[in-house]
Design an enzyme around this catalytic site. Structure first.
Site, short mmCIF file in Angstrom:
data_model
loop_
_atom_site.label_atom_id
_atom_site.label_comp_id
_atom_site.label_asym_id
_atom_site.label_seq_id
_atom_site.Cartn_x
_atom_site.Cartn_y
_atom_site.Cartn_z
N ARG A 104 -11.60 -7.21 54.81
CA ARG A 104 -12.01 -8.33 55.64
C ARG A 104 -11.10 -9.52 55.43
O ARG A 104 -10.85 -9.94 54.31
CB ARG A 104 -13.46 -8.73 55.32
CG ARG A 104 -13.99 -9.84 56.21
CD ARG A 104 -15.49 -9.99 56.14
NE ARG A 104 -15.95 -10.52 54.86
CZ ARG A 104 -17.18 -10.97 54.65
NH1 ARG A 104 -18.06 -10.92 55.62
NH2 ARG A 104 -17.53 -11.43 53.48
N THR A 108 -10.91 -15.15 59.18
CA THR A 108 -11.50 -14.77 60.47
C THR A 108 -12.76 -13.94 60.32
O THR A 108 -13.54 -13.80 61.26
CB THR A 108 -10.49 -13.95 61.30
OG1 THR A 108 -10.24 -12.71 60.62
CG2 THR A 108 -9.18 -14.72 61.46
N ASP A 200 -21.73 -8.74 46.75
CA ASP A 200 -20.63 -7.90 47.23
C ASP A 200 -20.83 -6.49 46.69
O ASP A 200 -20.70 -6.25 45.48
CB ASP A 200 -19.30 -8.47 46.76
CG ASP A 200 -18.11 -7.74 47.38
OD1 ASP A 200 -17.95 -6.53 47.11
OD2 ASP A 200 -17.34 -8.37 48.12
N ASP A 203 -17.81 -4.93 44.70
CA ASP A 203 -17.66 -5.50 43.36
C ASP A 203 -18.74 -4.98 42.41
O ASP A 203 -18.47 -4.68 41.25
CB ASP A 203 -17.73 -7.02 43.42
CG ASP A 203 -16.45 -7.64 43.97
OD1 ASP A 203 -15.43 -6.94 44.01
OD2 ASP A 203 -16.49 -8.82 44.36
#
Length: 209
Positions: A104, A108, A200, A203
């Site tokens: 990602r 944006t 996340d 992670d």
């Protein structure tokens, strides 16, 4: 909406609650993701086609069903999707595994492809695309786009947590794809993370930051 399925089984919901807890460590988090994938896969694959074959039991010969056609293809979206692969392979050990690498762009919030390798012949297989999180929907839409461009037709998408924005975007882009979601969360925050979410997923699965 048609082709969207929410997993309401108590075991799935219980394990997702454990995933959310920030005190859940890497090893336990990884195991929970795998266990949830098994439970979700069980539901998602209930419509796989079967055919009758002849089997010799210890007592007699009988006709009994087996999965027909080409075997399943499992395609995790790197890297977090890798955490769900072993759960699906527990159900279908003969499945072929492909990979789609997307990251990602933090400005944006849109996906950028860096790798795509799919089993062949992909067009004859039922394809399970895996990603624990469906946030903006950008990565999921792009991954399915790549698969369709390579000839994939029979596609299912499995995610553990989703935001309404991601569900809407995905369904608008691919209304023909069955989407299986463990839990629909409230919204995306300003950084495009799912809330309340679980942080996340990549992670937490791999112990990185």
């Amino acid at each position: 909406m048609e082709n969207i399925f929410y997993m309401e089984h108590p075991l799935i919901q219980h394990k997702i609650s454990m995933l959310r807890d920030k005190r859940t460590g890497t090893n336990e988090f990884r195991k929970l993701v795998e266990e949830i994938a098994v439970l979700m896969g069980y539901e998602a694959f209930r419509d796989l086609p079967v055919e009758a074959v002849e089997v010799q039991t210890p007592l007699e010969t009988c006709k009994t069903p087996v999965i027909s056609g080409k075997k399943l293809a499992v395609v995790p979206i790197l890297r977090a999707g890798l955490g769900m692969v072993n759960g699906i392979l527990t159900l279908v050990p003969s499945a072929k595994v492909g990979h789609i690498g997307l990251c990602r762009n933090h400005e944006t919030h849109e996906p950028e492809e860096y790798y795509c390798k799919l089993p062949s012949p992909i067009e004859e297989r039922t394809i399970a695309v895996l990603d624990p999180m469906l946030a903006t929907g950008g990565s999921a839409v792009s991954a399915v786009n790549f698969i369709k461009e390579h000839g994939g037709k029979h596609i299912k998408f499995l995610c553990i947590i989703a935001a309404p924005e991601g569900i809407e975007r995905f369904h608008h882009a691919h209304p023909d794809v069955q989407l299986y979601c463990g839990c629909l969360d409230r919204c995306l925050n300003e950084e495009a993370y799912i809330c309340p979410g679980l942080g996340d997923a990549g992670d937490r699965i791999f112990g990185t930051k």
